[in-house]
Motif scaffolding. Structure first.
Motif, short mmCIF file in Angstrom:
data_model
loop_
_atom_site.label_atom_id
_atom_site.label_comp_id
_atom_site.label_asym_id
_atom_site.label_seq_id
_atom_site.Cartn_x
_atom_site.Cartn_y
_atom_site.Cartn_z
N ARG A 1 0.91 -1.18 -0.02
CA ARG A 1 -0.08 0.17 -0.07
C ARG A 1 0.71 1.24 -0.14
NH1 ARG A 1 -5.56 -0.24 1.02
NH2 ARG A 1 -5.38 1.44 2.59
N CYS A 2 2.05 1.11 -0.60
CA CYS A 2 3.02 2.41 -0.63
C CYS A 2 3.51 2.20 -2.16
CB CYS A 2 4.12 2.09 0.18
SG CYS A 2 5.38 3.37 -0.01
N CYS A 3 3.48 3.62 -2.91
CA CYS A 3 3.96 3.72 -4.20
C CYS A 3 5.06 4.79 -4.19
CB CYS A 3 2.71 4.20 -5.04
SG CYS A 3 3.27 4.46 -6.69
N TYR A 4 6.18 4.19 -4.43
CA TYR A 4 7.39 5.16 -4.47
C TYR A 4 7.89 5.15 -5.73
CZ TYR A 4 10.97 8.09 -2.03
OH TYR A 4 11.80 9.00 -1.72
N LYS A 5 7.76 6.24 -6.69
CA LYS A 5 8.17 6.32 -8.01
C LYS A 5 9.26 7.30 -8.49
CE LYS A 5 5.25 3.13 -9.91
NZ LYS A 5 5.51 1.69 -10.39
N LEU A 6 10.07 6.88 -9.46
CA LEU A 6 11.05 7.93 -9.97
C LEU A 6 10.90 8.08 -11.26
CD1 LEU A 6 14.16 6.15 -7.99
CD2 LEU A 6 12.91 8.13 -7.25
N ALA A 7 10.79 9.13 -11.64
CA ALA A 7 11.15 9.75 -12.96
C ALA A 7 12.44 9.61 -13.52
CB ALA A 7 10.63 11.15 -13.47
N VAL B 1 8.27 10.76 -6.42
CA VAL B 1 6.93 11.01 -5.56
C VAL B 1 6.39 9.63 -4.75
CG1 VAL B 1 5.21 9.96 -7.53
CG2 VAL B 1 4.42 11.60 -5.62
N CYS B 2 6.20 9.69 -3.79
CA CYS B 2 5.99 8.68 -2.72
C CYS B 2 4.41 8.99 -2.10
CB CYS B 2 7.01 8.78 -1.64
SG CYS B 2 6.67 7.33 -0.48
N ILE B 3 3.60 7.84 -2.15
CA ILE B 3 2.44 7.87 -1.47
C ILE B 3 2.43 6.66 -0.64
CG2 ILE B 3 1.22 6.79 -3.32
CD1 ILE B 3 -1.01 9.09 -2.68
N THR B 4 1.93 6.71 0.42
CA THR B 4 1.88 5.81 1.58
C THR B 4 0.60 5.98 2.39
OG1 THR B 4 3.28 4.22 3.07
CG2 THR B 4 3.35 6.90 3.32
N GLU B 5 0.20 4.72 2.98
CA GLU B 5 -0.85 4.68 3.91
C GLU B 5 -0.15 5.24 5.28
OE1 GLU B 5 -3.68 1.22 5.62
OE2 GLU B 5 -1.38 0.78 5.48
N LYS C 1 -0.28 5.48 9.02
CA LYS C 1 -0.57 4.33 10.12
C LYS C 1 -1.77 4.71 10.91
CE LYS C 1 4.13 2.84 10.15
NZ LYS C 1 5.42 2.57 10.76
N SER C 2 -1.80 6.12 11.34
CA SER C 2 -2.90 6.43 12.31
C SER C 2 -4.45 6.43 11.60
CB SER C 2 -2.78 7.77 12.99
OG SER C 2 -2.56 8.75 11.95
N LYS C 3 -4.41 6.68 10.27
CA LYS C 3 -5.47 6.80 9.39
C LYS C 3 -5.50 5.84 8.11
CE LYS C 3 -5.89 11.58 11.08
NZ LYS C 3 -6.14 12.95 10.59
N PRO C 4 -5.93 4.57 8.27
CA PRO C 4 -5.80 3.78 7.30
C PRO C 4 -6.52 4.14 5.85
CG PRO C 4 -6.14 2.31 9.23
CD PRO C 4 -6.51 3.84 9.56
N LEU C 5 -7.49 4.65 5.88
CA LEU C 5 -8.04 5.16 4.60
C LEU C 5 -7.55 6.33 4.11
CD1 LEU C 5 -11.95 4.53 5.51
CD2 LEU C 5 -10.11 2.96 4.36
#
Length: 220
Positions: free
Chosen positions: A116-122, A132-136, A138-142
């Motif tokens: 549930r984490c996306c870490y991408k490089l151009a 860019v990094c997008i991740t869950e 922990k305190s708010k799963p949604l």
């Protein structure tokens, strides 16, 4: 596609997953991006707009002019004051980057192993020009947290940032996050405008000792 001094063939632009051995180069991009925003003429002007830093400058200039009756000396004193503000920004930025780099390094493996984490490089011709990094949260799963969104200065305006942001948002929808949240500062004007174009709502939620911090949230 091209900017002032950087031409880019879109066919050679690769968007790929972050790998462990990319950390140092990706972190250099983060450092460059942070310093270009904060340690800059814009940063000094921002400080001078606040009463906390404007009043000492005004008092200093008045004192120098009263003592010397010289416009040149007064301008010199003001320039020296601005230079001291610039040095203060460098120190603050270095301390912030040191802390953030340490946190990133400690959490890197967790990011890479979390589905549930996306870490991408151009990457363009072997050079990392965006991330860019997008991740869950922990305190708010949604809620997904967007961070480490940077594009190399020479590649800005070429659509790299839009590609990365769209990938991050598509990932958020795929894993059914209800919200995407991030924080940034008032100085990061260009990024804030891009977020707003994609539907992020902005609010100033915290005023630090120096910069106003903004929270931006996108609801699907």
């Amino acid at each position: 596609m091209w900017s002032w001094y950087f031409k880019m063939d879109e066919k050679e632009l690769e968007i790929r997953d972050m790998e462990e051995n990319d950390f140092e180069k990706a972190n250099m991009l983060f450092v460059e991006g942070d310093k270009s925003v904060f340690v800059s003429f814009r940063g000094v002007v921002y400080l001078l707009k606040t009463l906390k830093f404007l009043m000492p400058a005004f008092v200093l200039c008045c004192a120098v002019f009263a003592a010397s009756r010289s416009t040149i000396y007064t301008l010199g004193a003001f320039s020296f004051y601005c230079f001291m503000l610039y040095l203060a920004l460098i120190r603050l930025s270095n301390n912030f980057l040191k802390d953030e780099t340490k946190k990133d390094k400690q959490g890197l493996q967790e990011h890479l192993e979390n589905m549930r984490c996306c870490y991408k490089l151009a990457v363009y011709k072997g050079e990392i020009i965006g991330s860019v990094c997008i991740t869950e949260m922990k305190s708010k799963p949604l809620v997904a947290e967007l961070k480490r969104f940077h594009v190399k200065k020479k590649a800005k305006g070429l659509g790299v940032g839009k590609k990365l942001l769209e990938i991050a948002l598509a990932f958020s929808k795929k894993y059914r996050f209800k919200h995407v949240a991030l924080t940034t500062t008032e100085l990061n004007y260009e990024a804030r405008q891009l977020y707003k174009k994609y539907g992020f709502k902005e609010e100033a939620f915290h005023s630090s000792n120096i910069f106003t911090i903004y929270r931006l949230t996108l609801t699907f």
